[in-house]
Design a protein around this motif. Structure first.
Motif, PDB file in Angstrom:
ATOM      1  N   ALA A  77      -2.796   9.958  17.535  1.00  0.00           N
ATOM      2  CA  ALA A  77      -3.966  10.413  16.967  1.00  0.00           C
ATOM      3  C   ALA A  77      -4.046   9.792  15.416  1.00  0.00           C
ATOM      4  O   ALA A  77      -5.093   9.470  14.843  1.00  0.00           O
ATOM      5  CB  ALA A  77      -4.006  12.015  16.715  1.00  0.00           C
ATOM      6  N   PHE A  78      -2.786   9.702  14.758  1.00  0.00           N
ATOM      7  CA  PHE A  78      -2.553   9.045  13.675  1.00  0.00           C
ATOM      8  C   PHE A  78      -3.279   7.753  13.528  1.00  0.00           C
ATOM      9  O   PHE A  78      -4.035   7.125  12.671  1.00  0.00           O
ATOM     10  CB  PHE A  78      -1.273   9.105  13.046  1.00  0.00           C
ATOM     11  CG  PHE A  78      -0.960   8.928  11.684  1.00  0.00           C
ATOM     12  CD1 PHE A  78      -1.157   9.593  10.402  1.00  0.00           C
ATOM     13  CD2 PHE A  78      -0.509   7.358  11.386  1.00  0.00           C
ATOM     14  CE1 PHE A  78      -0.800   9.137   9.228  1.00  0.00           C
ATOM     15  CE2 PHE A  78      -0.544   6.979   9.932  1.00  0.00           C
ATOM     16  CZ  PHE A  78      -0.708   7.834   8.955  1.00  0.00           C
ATOM     17  N   MET A 135       8.291   8.576  11.033  1.00  0.00           N
ATOM     18  CA  MET A 135       6.880   8.343  10.385  1.00  0.00           C
ATOM     19  C   MET A 135       7.394   7.768   9.035  1.00  0.00           C
ATOM     20  O   MET A 135       7.746   8.609   8.134  1.00  0.00           O
ATOM     21  CB  MET A 135       5.847   9.346  10.735  1.00  0.00           C
ATOM     22  CG  MET A 135       4.591   8.864   9.656  1.00  0.00           C
ATOM     23  SD  MET A 135       3.149   8.503  10.356  1.00  0.00           S
ATOM     24  CE  MET A 135       2.437   9.986  10.660  1.00  0.00           C
ATOM     25  N   ASN A 136       6.985   6.522   8.614  1.00  0.00           N
ATOM     26  CA  ASN A 136       6.959   5.972   7.494  1.00  0.00           C
ATOM     27  C   ASN A 136       5.745   5.804   6.684  1.00  0.00           C
ATOM     28  O   ASN A 136       4.836   4.977   7.249  1.00  0.00           O
ATOM     29  CB  ASN A 136       7.725   4.648   7.431  1.00  0.00           C
ATOM     30  CG  ASN A 136       8.560   4.486   6.325  1.00  0.00           C
ATOM     31  OD1 ASN A 136       7.574   3.943   5.389  1.00  0.00           O
ATOM     32  ND2 ASN A 136       9.409   4.328   5.917  1.00  0.00           N
ATOM     33  N   ARG A 141      -0.621   2.332   8.285  1.00  0.00           N
ATOM     34  CA  ARG A 141      -1.766   1.495   8.279  1.00  0.00           C
ATOM     35  C   ARG A 141      -2.667   2.153   7.105  1.00  0.00           C
ATOM     36  O   ARG A 141      -3.274   1.282   6.328  1.00  0.00           O
ATOM     37  CB  ARG A 141      -2.512   1.359   9.558  1.00  0.00           C
ATOM     38  CG  ARG A 141      -1.941   0.274  10.438  1.00  0.00           C
ATOM     39  CD  ARG A 141      -2.230   0.479  11.793  1.00  0.00           C
ATOM     40  NE  ARG A 141      -3.652   0.216  12.134  1.00  0.00           N
ATOM     41  CZ  ARG A 141      -4.374   0.701  12.869  1.00  0.00           C
ATOM     42  NH1 ARG A 141      -3.696   1.499  13.778  1.00  0.00           N
ATOM     43  NH2 ARG A 141      -5.445   0.401  13.012  1.00  0.00           N
ATOM     44  N   PRO A 142      -2.865   3.528   6.958  1.00  0.00           N
ATOM     45  CA  PRO A 142      -3.750   4.003   6.200  1.00  0.00           C
ATOM     46  C   PRO A 142      -3.179   3.763   4.555  1.00  0.00           C
ATOM     47  O   PRO A 142      -3.997   3.489   3.574  1.00  0.00           O
ATOM     48  CB  PRO A 142      -3.604   5.442   6.381  1.00  0.00           C
ATOM     49  CG  PRO A 142      -3.309   5.553   7.727  1.00  0.00           C
ATOM     50  CD  PRO A 142      -2.569   4.537   8.158  1.00  0.00           C
ATOM     51  N   TRP A 143      -1.789   3.663   4.504  1.00  0.00           N
ATOM     52  CA  TRP A 143      -1.284   3.542   3.180  1.00  0.00           C
ATOM     53  C   TRP A 143      -1.454   2.040   2.854  1.00  0.00           C
ATOM     54  O   TRP A 143      -1.949   1.957   1.723  1.00  0.00           O
ATOM     55  CB  TRP A 143       0.171   3.887   3.215  1.00  0.00           C
ATOM     56  CG  TRP A 143       0.878   3.815   2.184  1.00  0.00           C
ATOM     57  CD1 TRP A 143       1.879   2.505   1.654  1.00  0.00           C
ATOM     58  CD2 TRP A 143       0.696   4.542   0.823  1.00  0.00           C
ATOM     59  NE1 TRP A 143       2.362   2.912   0.459  1.00  0.00           N
ATOM     60  CE2 TRP A 143       1.846   3.891  -0.021  1.00  0.00           C
ATOM     61  CE3 TRP A 143       0.314   5.781   0.593  1.00  0.00           C
ATOM     62  CZ2 TRP A 143       1.945   4.527  -1.357  1.00  0.00           C
ATOM     63  CZ3 TRP A 143       0.536   6.219  -0.652  1.00  0.00           C
ATOM     64  CH2 TRP A 143       1.357   5.726  -1.551  1.00  0.00           C
ATOM     65  N   GLN A 144      -1.215   1.269   3.587  1.00  0.00           N
ATOM     66  CA  GLN A 144      -1.570  -0.200   3.522  1.00  0.00           C
ATOM     67  C   GLN A 144      -2.822  -0.617   3.167  1.00  0.00           C
ATOM     68  O   GLN A 144      -3.120  -1.131   2.141  1.00  0.00           O
ATOM     69  CB  GLN A 144      -1.023  -1.035   4.876  1.00  0.00           C
ATOM     70  CG  GLN A 144       0.282  -0.967   5.259  1.00  0.00           C
ATOM     71  CD  GLN A 144       1.266  -1.592   4.433  1.00  0.00           C
ATOM     72  OE1 GLN A 144       0.760  -2.577   3.483  1.00  0.00           O
ATOM     73  NE2 GLN A 144       2.571  -1.253   4.705  1.00  0.00           N
ATOM     74  N   MET A 145      -3.706   0.137   3.854  1.00  0.00           N
ATOM     75  CA  MET A 145      -5.335  -0.162   3.514  1.00  0.00           C
ATOM     76  C   MET A 145      -5.566   0.431   2.021  1.00  0.00           C
ATOM     77  O   MET A 145      -6.020  -0.167   1.310  1.00  0.00           O
ATOM     78  CB  MET A 145      -6.058   0.568   4.331  1.00  0.00           C
ATOM     79  CG  MET A 145      -6.298  -0.185   5.812  1.00  0.00           C
ATOM     80  SD  MET A 145      -7.607   0.769   7.012  1.00  0.00           S
ATOM     81  CE  MET A 145      -6.372   1.527   7.906  1.00  0.00           C
ATOM     82  N   LEU A 146      -5.029   1.543   1.957  1.00  0.00           N
ATOM     83  CA  LEU A 146      -5.126   2.181   0.512  1.00  0.00           C
ATOM     84  C   LEU A 146      -4.712   0.939  -0.766  1.00  0.00           C
ATOM     85  O   LEU A 146      -5.155   0.837  -1.669  1.00  0.00           O
ATOM     86  CB  LEU A 146      -4.416   3.297   0.366  1.00  0.00           C
ATOM     87  CG  LEU A 146      -4.554   4.106  -1.019  1.00  0.00           C
ATOM     88  CD1 LEU A 146      -5.985   4.057  -1.439  1.00  0.00           C
ATOM     89  CD2 LEU A 146      -3.739   5.464  -0.974  1.00  0.00           C
ATOM     90  N   LEU A 147      -3.256   0.739  -0.400  1.00  0.00           N
ATOM     91  CA  LEU A 147      -2.647  -0.385  -1.303  1.00  0.00           C
ATOM     92  C   LEU A 147      -3.670  -1.495  -1.591  1.00  0.00           C
ATOM     93  O   LEU A 147      -3.846  -2.042  -2.562  1.00  0.00           O
ATOM     94  CB  LEU A 147      -1.296  -0.669  -0.649  1.00  0.00           C
ATOM     95  CG  LEU A 147      -0.303   0.493  -0.844  1.00  0.00           C
ATOM     96  CD1 LEU A 147       1.001  -0.274  -0.740  1.00  0.00           C
ATOM     97  CD2 LEU A 147      -0.203   1.090  -2.359  1.00  0.00           C
TER      98      LEU A 147
END
Lengths: 211, 211
Positions: A77-78, A135-136, A141-147
DNA sequence: GCCATAATCTGAACATCATTAAGATAAGTG
DNA sequence: CACTTATCTTAATGATGTTCAGATTATGGC
């Protein structure tokens, strides 16, 4: 791939297939479907198994227990949410400051948007079944997109030096909190945009104290 | 009152008490205790009833079903958090700017602090059992406390005019998000202070753009 | 092609769960 | 005291998570 999943090798024509072929995946998909429809607290392993056309105990050859199945579903789901966010950014390319800011807003809006559209899945992804240990954040991916978007924001001068250090954490916390509070009925749905706007303002000007 | 609750009238000396005296409350307290220990997804109505010394079906004379009991427990857990926050503010009076800022930090720290100390109760209070419909943000004590401290922050000039409108929502979302992400293992526990600091900075200076 | 072995699924069983119904007991009220 | 109501118990039902012994099929070596 989605076709191969719909027609597992042993079922393509074989009417009396004993082996399913792709039970693990099928269970996961059906589990997510049921969670999405009824919420985690209202689904059973048995129902998932039966809907897939298999006996309840068959599931135990693929997942040690119900919790493991749900954790796998949570992880999936994540990723669904990440997909959703990626789609939201897809058509928003462009190099102008305006385009960059549009992407930033889309990132936040899609985060909350996914939560509103699939509340049960969002709760699953982040609730007690969140696969926290393996989970890291950094690699998600959401974190990467944000960065990435944050980097762009910085390049167009929309991030004040005094705010750079913890901008990502501040933003993620805020958007995540907004999504959760909206799902809980504690914030009206319209609050997304004001919150994002406030964030933009905060990022751009923090450190510039009147004094 | 807490004593009267510990010794219900019909049990003070009466060994063979058929009527419990305060079952409703006792069930609630025990439900919360079990949730706090094992998490909502791992407790049963029966266990709650048995621990209170009563048959499972007795609970149904006080709550229509398990969900209702849990929703009541959620509401109570929410108040527990408010209590926790109030205690955190208790010894922090003072009129100086420093005192006001200390209160602001204490509010955020105690919010996350309660979540870290009682993760299962925090999840109960805000999860799917959050009594969203009959729960009103505006009238909730955490919200009132936030408004009060925000008012003080404003009076000492720590809130930039451009930030006033949505400050409360921004703050609540951020702190709530931080707490949740920490519980999910997606943010390290040390991130609370940086987030609060960033928020302070954002509130004070927003609107003052370099240009 | 054939067979042993491993992988996969079923059926039946167990304890536990939420919930309900019928009846027992106590409290409150005239 | 009698009667009504609130409260609790016992017993039952159907669903649940999980396990175990056994049936079925795939796989890889010969």
């Amino acid at each position: 791939m989605s076709l191969a999943r719909a027609l597992p090798k042993n079922r393509t024509g074989d009417k009396s297939a004993y082996h399913h072929g792709d039970l693990s995946d099928a269970l996961l998909v059906e589990a997510k479907r049921l969670v999405n429809k009824y919420g985690v607290e209202n689904i059973s392993l048995r129902q998932v198994a039966v809907n897939v056309g298999v006996s309840p105990s068959a599931a135990y050859h693929h997942f040690p227990d119900k919790e493991s199945l749900l954790k796998a579903a949570a992880k999936s789901a994540f990723e669904d949410m990440a997909d959703f966010q990626e789609r939201a950014l897809q058509d928003l390319n462009g190099i102008s400051a305006l385009a960059v800011r549009r992407r930033f807003r889309a990132l936040g809006q899609s985060y909350v948007g996914f939560a509103k559209k699939n509340p049960h899945l969002f709760r699953l992804a982040f609730g007690p079944y969140c696969a926290g240990e393996d989970m890291n954040r950094e690699e998600s991916r959401p974190w990467q997109m944000l960065l990435a978007v944050l980097q762009e924001l910085d390049e167009i001068g929309d991030i004040h030096p005094g705010m750079r250090a913890y901008a990502e954490i501040l933003i993620w916390s805020t958007i995540h909190g907004t999504a959760n509070l909206i799902l809980d009925g504690l914030l009206p749905v319209e609050t997304v945009d004001p919150v994002i706007q406030s964030l933009e303002l905060a990022l751009k000007s923090a450190g510039k104290v009147a004094k």
